[in-house]
Design an enzyme around this catalytic site. Structure first.
Site: not given
Length: 662
Positions: A342, A344-345, A349, A363, A459
């Site tokens: 994956g 993201g910002g 990963v 990560k 979060d």
């Protein structure tokens, strides 16, 4: 004629300076100990500088405070453990202590941890080193791992339980040799530098049961003489010895102590000052050179490593459980970052594999935000805790700007893929969804009150709930987490943090109440609503206007006793869904004091649904204004008031964390 004292050229001057610096402490010590006598606890005599907690405040030193427990045993408390005091030798400034579990002849293992950088006013007495007590879920066949069991595995009430394996491990063990199935239980002092070659019985009988020794230093060695008299005597002797050494030994002049009327010529004093200056310069010059070299090194290092803050943080955190890997090891275990899970910002990963065959998720962080604060938050928070419903950080990497976090691999990805994804969707039963919600609640309750520090996540959302092979949920991604004292009911934040749609109203509207763990409760309620609806709470493409905001729609249906189409479900599953709707409605109350704690949420999960009441309707202003801002861009040409603009600005100033998939 007084007899001359032995000469002490430079050391006398140093002693004089030390005594001057200690003058305030000497005076205070004299007052503090003026009316105190020694006392006894068990077979240990306690006198200055030690004190018992039950003695008057003016007795002894607070930093040398001991306890006398109910068994009349003297207890030494350090920040990471408690130890029984066996003896105190005041003439040698030495104290001997032993782990309480070793003072009894049973199956107990040593549990009192000692850290060399956190012993307060004490220092180690050579030889003294540390060894780890590690608890493993499987047997380890290695000469480095020495069996720590004091009793047979099949004995009842044994420590540890029969299904675990406990070993002694040297503190100098390489991270490569630290098995992934093991965790550190304690850091135990041992009176040798290396435990290799010792058997289990030898470690207990020869290294642990004799105890270990620590020394302390105080302003002066004896309390027999008056501190002021000792000060004046030492100062006079130091100054006299300094001048006398030059005149008598270097220039063969008469001894000052023997001829009080003797005055050295002016040239002698000038020469003494020149020699002294040269000597001081010779001593200082290497230090100046080293200091300049250190400054240059730091300057270059700051330019080569933008995240120097992280290194400083890691230097202070010597007791972290995760293993620190090199970047080369990270590349090797990820097979060159080929299997991407994956993005993201935060970065990307990748799937990885340890030498033991254990799969991990790596990560790989992108450009660090806030001077590495996200990385520090994650390592400092998740690196010290262990819970079945909290993601486990097994390792990390920091090499310059290269940062990576290594977690347990979660085969079933994140919760959002289960409840949002239409393609290849995994259709879980309501019982399994109920268990997932219950597991997340347990993980949050542990973070709020199960640790030494109160950890607020800030979060909670489906993207940050990971699922293992059995769909057991794990709370993950602690980049926005904050740690507070367990005594803090209200915490201070300078900026709203979280993700729009899950962020608690009080983080935006300060007049609703202070920020506390109730912010996580609100986010959990919104996540629970999405689990129930198996869709995002706000869906502008819904067929009916009333269904666009799912929490309001589902609340109205259950509040008025209307049926909800859940498909082909059993009566028990209908009860589970109803219970989740009631709990979620309580959690998303606008005002924080209207929400339950996570402990109360767990009680509600276990309570009969007939005993639970629907709360007042939670969706009231200013919350409706907050949700309306999501469609602000499409209605900007329509009339609206200034409060809407302000809300939009506030919400978009929050730190939204991107999707986390692994």
């Amino acid at each position: 004629m007084p007899k001359p004292k032995p000469q002490l050229p430079i050391h006398g001057l140093v002693a004089a300076i030390v005594v001057l610096l200690q003058l305030p402490e000497l005076c205070v010590a004299k007052t503090r100990n003026k009316y105190c006598n020694s006392t006894v606890c068990g077979n240990v005599t306690i006198s200055y500088p030690f004190r018992l907690a039950t003695q008057p405040p003016n007795c002894g030193e607070p930093r040398f405070e001991l306890d006398c427990d109910s068994n009349n045993r003297t207890v030494l408390s350090l920040n990471h453990g408690r130890f029984y005091v066996q003896n105190i030798w005041y003439e040698y400034s030495t104290i001997r202590a032993i782990d309480p579990n070793l003072a009894v002849d049973d199956c107990s293992l040593p549990r009192g941890s000692l850290l060399f950088w956190d012993k307060g006013p004490y220092s180690s007495v050579f030889p003294l080193s540390l060894m780890y007590v590690v608890n493993c879920t499987k047997a380890i066949k290695s000469s480095l791992y020495i069996d720590a069991s004091r009793c047979p595995v099949n004995s009842s009430g044994s420590d540890p339980p029969p299904d675990s394996y406990v070993y002694f491990l040297g503190e100098r063990t390489s991270p490569r040799d630290f098995d992934e199935s093991c965790r550190i239980e304690a850091t135990v002092p041992v009176i040798v530098q290396d435990i290799s070659g010792f058997s289990t019985s030898d470690i207990y009988e020869k290294l642990l049961k004799p105890g270990f020794e620590l020394s302390w230093t105080f302003g002066f060695k004896s309390q027999q003489a008056s501190p002021i008299d000792a000060l004046l005597g030492d100062l006079e002797y130091a100054l006299q010895s300094y001048i006398d050494s030059f005149i008598h030994y270097l220039f063969k002049g008469p001894h000052i102590a023997a001829h009080a009327s003797y005055y050295a010529p002016k040239s002698t004093y000038i020469l003494c000052l020149q020699i002294t200056g040269g000597f001081i310069l010779a001593r200082i010059l290497p230090g100046i050179i080293c200091l300049i070299g250190l400054v240059i090194y730091k300057w270059r290092r700051r330019h080569l490593c933008a995240d120097d803050t992280i290194e400083e943080f890691l230097e202070r955190q010597k007791d972290l459980m995760p293993i620190r890997y090199s970047y080369r090891e990270i590349e090797k275990m990820s097979n060159g970052f080929k299997d991407k899970l994956g993005e993201g910002g935060y970065g990307s990963v990748f799937k990885g594999k340890l030498r033991s065959g254990y799969f991990v998720a790596i990560k790989l962080l992108g450009k660090a935000k806030g001077n590495g604060q996200d990385f520090i938050n994650e390592v400092a928070t998740i690196g010290r805790i262990h819970h079945v419903n909290v993601a486990k950080l097994t390792g990390f990497c920091v090499e310059g700007s290269k940062q990576a976090l290594v977690y347990d691999f979660m085969p079933n990805g994140s919760l959002d893929r289960i409840i949002f994804t239409k393609e290849n969707k995994v259709d879980l039963s309501w019982k399994k969804m109920f268990d997932i919600a219950l597991g997340v609640a347990r993980g949050l309750d542990y973070l709020h009150q199960g640790c030494d520090m109160q950890i607020l996540h800030f979060d909670i959302k489906p993207h940050n709930i990971l699922l293992d092979e059995n769909f057991t949920p794990k709370v993950a991604d602690f980049g926005l987490a904050k740690r507070f004292s367990v005594d803090d009911s209200i915490v201070s934040l300078t900026v709203a943090r979280g993700t729009i749609g899950y962020i608690a109203p009080e983080l935006v509207y300060k007049n609703l109440g202070g920020v506390s763990y109730k912010a996580d409760v609100y986010s959990f309620g919104m996540l629970l609503m999405e689990i129930i609806g198996r869709r995002k709470n706000m869906n502008t493409s819904a067929e009916h206007e009333s269904q666009k905001y799912f929490p309001s729609w589902i609340y109205d249906r259950y509040y008025h006793g209307e049926d909800v189409d859940l498909g082909d479900v059993t009566d028990d599953e209908k009860i589970m869904v109803k219970k989740m709707v009631i709990i979620a409605s309580w959690c998303v109350q606008v005002k924080p004091n209207g929400r339950p704690s996570m402990s109360k949420v767990l009680e509600m999960f276990e309570t009969d649904v007939e005993l639970l009441q629907m709360p007042p309707k939670p969706f009231q202003l200013p919350f409706e204004v907050a949700t309306a801002t999501q469609s602000y861009a499409s209605t900007k040409d329509q009339p609206h008031d200034s409060s809407t603009d302000e809300t939009s600005d506030l919400l978009h100033s929050s730190n939204e964390i991107s999707v986390s998939i692994f």
